[in-house]
Design a protein around this motif. Structure first.
Motif, PDB file in Angstrom:
ATOM      1  N   PRO A 119       0.812  -1.228   0.000  1.00 37.45           N
ATOM      2  CA  PRO A 119       0.000   0.000   0.000  1.00 37.45           C
ATOM      3  C   PRO A 119       0.847   1.280   0.000  1.00 37.45           C
ATOM      4  N   ASP A 120       1.970   1.282   0.721  1.00 42.04           N
ATOM      5  CA  ASP A 120       2.804   2.490   0.737  1.00 42.04           C
ATOM      6  C   ASP A 120       3.320   2.817  -0.662  1.00 42.04           C
ATOM      7  N   LEU A 121       3.783   1.786  -1.352  1.00 42.18           N
ATOM      8  CA  LEU A 121       4.304   2.009  -2.703  1.00 42.18           C
ATOM      9  C   LEU A 121       3.178   2.410  -3.656  1.00 42.18           C
ATOM     10  N   ALA A 122       2.019   1.819  -3.473  1.00 49.98           N
ATOM     11  CA  ALA A 122       0.887   2.155  -4.343  1.00 49.98           C
ATOM     12  C   ALA A 122       0.489   3.616  -4.151  1.00 49.98           C
ATOM     13  N   LEU A 123       0.393   4.048  -2.886  1.00 49.98           N
ATOM     14  CA  LEU A 123       0.041   5.443  -2.623  1.00 49.98           C
ATOM     15  C   LEU A 123       1.085   6.392  -3.211  1.00 49.98           C
ATOM     16  N   THR A 124       2.342   6.067  -3.005  1.00 48.14           N
ATOM     17  CA  THR A 124       3.406   6.927  -3.524  1.00 48.14           C
ATOM     18  C   THR A 124       3.359   6.990  -5.045  1.00 48.14           C
ATOM     19  N   GLN A 125       3.187   5.823  -5.676  1.00 46.08           N
ATOM     20  CA  GLN A 125       3.202   5.773  -7.134  1.00 46.08           C
ATOM     21  C   GLN A 125       2.045   6.554  -7.735  1.00 46.08           C
ATOM     22  N   ILE A 126       0.847   6.406  -7.169  1.00 48.73           N
ATOM     23  CA  ILE A 126      -0.313   7.071  -7.766  1.00 48.73           C
ATOM     24  C   ILE A 126      -0.214   8.590  -7.621  1.00 48.73           C
ATOM     25  N   ILE A 127       0.340   9.047  -6.504  1.00 47.55           N
ATOM     26  CA  ILE A 127       0.480  10.503  -6.325  1.00 47.55           C
ATOM     27  C   ILE A 127       1.609  11.041  -7.189  1.00 47.55           C
TER      28      ILE A 127
END
Length: 965
Positions: free
Chosen positions: A679-687
């Motif tokens: 989830p951390d990587l997903a949040l970072t990537q989408i932003i």
């Protein structure tokens, strides 16, 4: 931290405070603020003499990089004490002299003393460091600070040339010395000089022994101006005279001598060391003294004189190493007399040469010239200066009763002793040593007399002088008078130094040549009877007097030794020119200005490096590919969409479509992070993708229309090969990393320790702000620099003022208001966007703060929260215009970036208050009203710094690019 550490740091601390002190006490010459430092250091080292004399060395250690064996270890024995006394004692006199030499109304004296203090601290670091890597760091700092001092009058081309030459040659030698230190470490496993001396069996007979020795000698020879590396020293005389008196007579040029003396216990048992040091010193001695006779500039004469005297001391250290070829006994002690002469002459040379440099500075200061052809008869105008010059010149010439006579006699004794050495098969040509010493002494006598009599006696030539000569001010005379008094004192009472300074230094150079508990016998006297040495001295005076009388008639003495086309200086200049031309041509071949070419270089190197490594180390047939999890239908569809979106980018008909396709690929990667539960990587990537697409769209406005023209087949084929090569290399690398693990995964450590050691349950965030916090700090520092760089590139365009560089809506219209003519000042009229933005911005900002607050234990953190906040601010600017953003949130984002960096750095420094390493975090549980028992971690402060920096950096870039029409 010991007193020795503070002694090294004191000059650096004072240098840092120098400008502030100068502003507070602007009416006082900066020299008066500086002089207490070297004076206090000299007093401190004088008080250490009794302890060192009794054999009690002083040491201290501060851990630096323990895992590599690099610590800030200091060590004060007889040798380092001798040099520390010279550095601080001569330094005190030089500062006093410079107060009257440099006019604070005409010179940047503040900068001068900053450079001088940096050099003083660096020299103390060299002679007091026991760790070779720390010694090297200070060694190179002496080269840098001396470069600044030599180029102090930077408006003069000769000053800049001399400074550059000195730095190029000495730094080159320093790098060679570093390589030698590394080889010593490979052989011994330690960087400690004392540890190496204590276990010589580890290196004797090793194949790296000789290369290490030669590399270290290269560093010593370049620093101490040994032939043929001496060419930097005469050009360095363009420095102010206080610099010459300090660096080039007493300190910097003696650093090479210190290194040779310090490492003599390591290498002196090898014949290569004996011959290299002895012969290099002898050649330098004769060459320097011969060239000194040819000079007409007084400082140039002293420069070549210094080269000659450095050769003398270097040869004595080489001859003294002969004692290592004998076991402890009388035969061994016979050759340590050369070391005793080297140590004594080291002191004497600093005394009389420092006085002579100051005398030359006085002559230049009061007459406006140093040209010996324009001088003469100054004795009647400057009687005190003449008296000092007489003492210094006679001491340098080796005449009694001055101190130079004693060390010259000891030099003759040393070269005569070596003729009786029955080792190394020297019987046939050992006589060359005393012959060379005698000839060089004649040349030394001649240039000493030229310096004295041609300047102060003879016919007066006031019409050739720039100003009427007069005696120097008392303050300028006091330092050379003090040195002249020492020359007489050490000449009449030489045994004042015998067991206080000389014997402890000899014990440090020859630690294995004495029976434990005994001392070297150091007895110095003027008369030993009618010995060979006294007859050699008489011969020097007679031959020198004849040569002095014939000096004006002998063209061989006055004319250059070689033609102008065959000089070492020309070789240096041409070599530097060829290197510069060659490097420029090579650079122009690959620095074409094409981004495509630069990417080709990067990707081809990447393919080659990874491919060669895989080919050499990995058996592809043995990969365990069957252990991979099967791919589901959803994953396969997602992968196909990702691949198609990437493949479609090169075929896009417009840049807008290319940006959309690139964003699609980024969002599909986000989907994979979600699938694989990151989830951390997903949040970072989408932003990141959201902000990146916005940035692309802003840059899109500045680019010309995309025109797809028919490209050559070669162009397309090269692009295809590189793309496939990078993809294949990275795919293979990923498969190899996943199928074979040579080491246990470090993830287990982080999973088990993130809560125990850092108080956080979100392992990703704990790694970023705690375990790898130093990496994160450097990353945000780079981001901040990039943001400021982009801002500078766009706003400060060449040929425009700051006001012209601003867009129209940022310019002042002369009434204190901003013009509103810019297109960017027009706000969006999209009602739907505005309506959605009102709610979305508040929600995103609140969620951003939530992510910052909970990131230590749940998905989120400062980086993710900051990008989310930046996205909300970008949405506000897009919906309502940048002016509304400035009005609603009046923040200077560049200042916010700087504040964020400051918070992160200060959080790391705060660890020092608790005697913990930099960026060591802690956590605890506290009872807080309304909240109850709450966990608080210092890493949250660091994360706040990351949050502020990333918001500031992102908005600085976005608004800077967006404001430009």
């Amino acid at each position: 931290m010991t007193h020795l550490h503070m002694a090294i740091l004191l000059p650096f601390l004072l240098a840092a405070a120098c400008r502030l002190l100068q502003k507070l006490l602007s009416r006082v010459h900066a020299g008066w603020l500086i002089i207490p430092a070297p004076a206090l250091l000299f007093i401190y080292f004088v008080t250490r003499i009794p302890s060192v004399q009794e054999g009690h060395a002083i040491s201290g250690r501060i851990p630096w990089i323990p895992s590599l064996g690099i610590d800030f270890t200091v060590y004060l024995d007889g040798l380092s004490l001798l040099f520390a006394l010279l550095i601080s004692g001569i330094g005190t006199l030089v500062v006093l002299y410079s107060i009257y030499y440099l006019d604070k109304r005409k010179e940047l004296v503040g900068l001068f003393y900053i450079y001088l203090l940096l050099f003083m601290g660096a020299m103390l670091g060299v002679v007091l460091s026991d760790n070779m890597i720390v010694l090297y760091a200070f060694w190179e700092l002496t080269s840098i600070s001396s470069f600044l001092l030599i180029a102090f009058w930077h408006n003069r081309e000769k000053s800049r040339y001399g400074a550059l030459k000195s730095m190029v040659i000495t730094v080159f030698g320093g790098l060679a010395m570093l390589a030698g230190f590394v080889l010593l470490y490979v052989m011994t496993g330690t960087f400690s000089i004392r540890a190496i001396i204590g276990d010589l069996s580890a290196i004797m007979g090793d194949g790296l022994f000789a290369p290490a020795m030669l590399l270290i000698l290269l560093g010593a020879f370049t620093k101490s101006a040994q032939f043929p590396f001496h060419i930097w020293l005469p050009d360095a005389m363009e420095a102010p005279t206080p610099v010459s008196a300090y660096l080039h007579s007493a300190t910097m040029v003696k650093a090479g001598l210190y290194l040779v003396a310090r490492l003599s216990p390591v290498f002196s048992g090898d014949a290569l060391w004996f011959w290299s040091v002895s012969l290099a010193g002898m050649v330098t001695l004769i060459y320097g003294s011969y060239r000194a006779m040819k000079q007409t500039d007084l400082k140039a004469m002293l420069a070549y004189s210094t080269i000659s005297q450095l050769g003398l001391m270097m040869s004595l250290l080489g001859l003294g190493s002969a004692s290592a070829f004998y076991s402890v006994g009388s035969q061994s002690l016979l050759y340590t007399a050369a070391t005793m002469a080297a140590v004594f002459h080291l002191i004497n040379h600093a005394v009389f040469k420092g006085a002579l440099f100051m005398v030359v500075g006085i002559v230049d200061h009061e007459t406006g010239t140093r040209d010996i052809r324009r001088l003469g008869g100054l004795m009647s105008f400057m009687p005190l200066t003449f008296s000092i010059a007489l003492i210094g010149s006679f001491s340098m010439a080796g005449l009694p009763p001055f101190n130079g006579f004693l060390s010259k006699e000891m030099f003759f004794t040393a070269v005569l002793n070596i003729t009786g050495m029955d080792k190394l098969n020297m019987e046939s040509f050992a006589i060359l040593f005393p012959v060379a010493a005698w000839i060089a002494s004649i040349f030394t006598f001649v240039y000493s007399m030229l310096l004295l009599f041609r300047t102060f006696l003879g016919r007066k030539q006031p019409d050739k002088l720039d100003r009427k000569p007069r005696e120097a001010p008392v303050g300028m005379l006091l330092p050379p008078i003090a040195l002249a008094v020492l020359a007489i004192l050490f000449g009449l009472f030489p045994n004042l130094l015998s067991y206080s300074i000389i014997e402890p230094a000899m014990a440090a150079i020859h630690p294995g040549q004495l029976v434990p508990g005994e001392h070297f016998v150091v007895t110095i006297s003027h008369w030993h009877g009618w010995t060979t040495e006294i007859f050699m001295t008489i011969g020097v005076v007679l031959a020198g007097t004849i040569l002095y009388k014939l000096h004006a008639r002998l063209s061989a003495i006055r004319e250059p030794l070689w033609t102008r086309r065959l000089t070492l200086n020309r070789t240096y200049d041409e070599g530097l020119r060829l290197l510069d031309t060659g490097s420029r041509r090579l650079t122009n071949r690959y620095m074409t200005g094409s981004i495509r070419h630069y990417l080709i270089y990067i990707f081809v190197f990447l393919i080659a490096a990874i491919g060669w490594t895989i080919f050499r180390t990995v058996d592809l047939a043995a990969l365990h590919l069957a252990d991979f999890a099967p791919m589901s239908l959803f994953e396969a569809v997602s992968m196909i969409v990702l691949i198609l979106s990437v493949i479609a980018v090169p075929f896009a008909s417009s840049r807008m479509i290319a940006i959309i396709l690139t964003g699609t690929a980024g969002y599909m990667v986000t989907l994979f992070f979600v699938i694989f539960r990151a989830p951390d990587l997903a949040l970072t990537q989408i932003i990141v993708e959201t902000v990146s697409v916005t940035l692309f769209l802003l840059c899109f406005n500045h680019l010309p229309e995309l025109k797809r023209e028919a490209a050559a087949l070669r162009f397309k084929l090269s692009n295809l090969l590189i793309a496939v090569g990078v993809g294949a290399a990275m795919t293979l690398l990923a498969l190899i990393a996943s199928s074979e693990r040579s080491f246990e995964s470090i993830s287990h450590f982080f999973l088990e320790s993130s809560y125990k050691l850092a108080g956080g349950k979100n392992v990703v965030n704990v790694i970023l702000v705690d375990f790898r916090g130093f990496d994160t700090m450097l990353e945000i520092l780079v981001l901040g620099i990039a943001a400021f760089g982009i801002c500078a590139l766009i706003r400060l365009q060449p040929g425009t003022s700051d006001k012209q560089a601003l867009p129209a809506n940022e310019q002042d219209n002369g009434r204190g208001k901003r013009s509103r003519t810019s297109n960017l000042a027009v706000r969006s009229n999209d009602v739907i966007l505005k309506t959605i933005a009102k709610a979305a911005i508040v929600i995103i900002l609140l969620f951003s703060l939530y992510m910052l607050n909970t990131g230590h234990n749940n998905p989120g953190g400062g980086f993710i929260g900051a990008l989310m906040a930046a996205a909300a601010l970008i949405l506000l600017a897009m919906a309502y215009g940048r002016r509304t953003l400035r009005k609603v949130i009046p923040i200077d984002y560049r200042v916010l970036t700087a504040l964020g960096l400051s918070v992160a750095i200060l959080t790391g420094i705060g660890s020092f208050l608790f005697d913990a390493p930099f960026l060591s975090h802690t956590f605890g549980y506290f009872d807080i009203p309304l909240l109850g028992t709450t966990e608080l971690a210092t890493a949250m402060l660091f994360d706040l710094g990351v949050y502020m920096t990333v918001v500031g950096m992102t908005m600085t870039i976005i608004l800077t690019i967006g404001r430009d029409k």
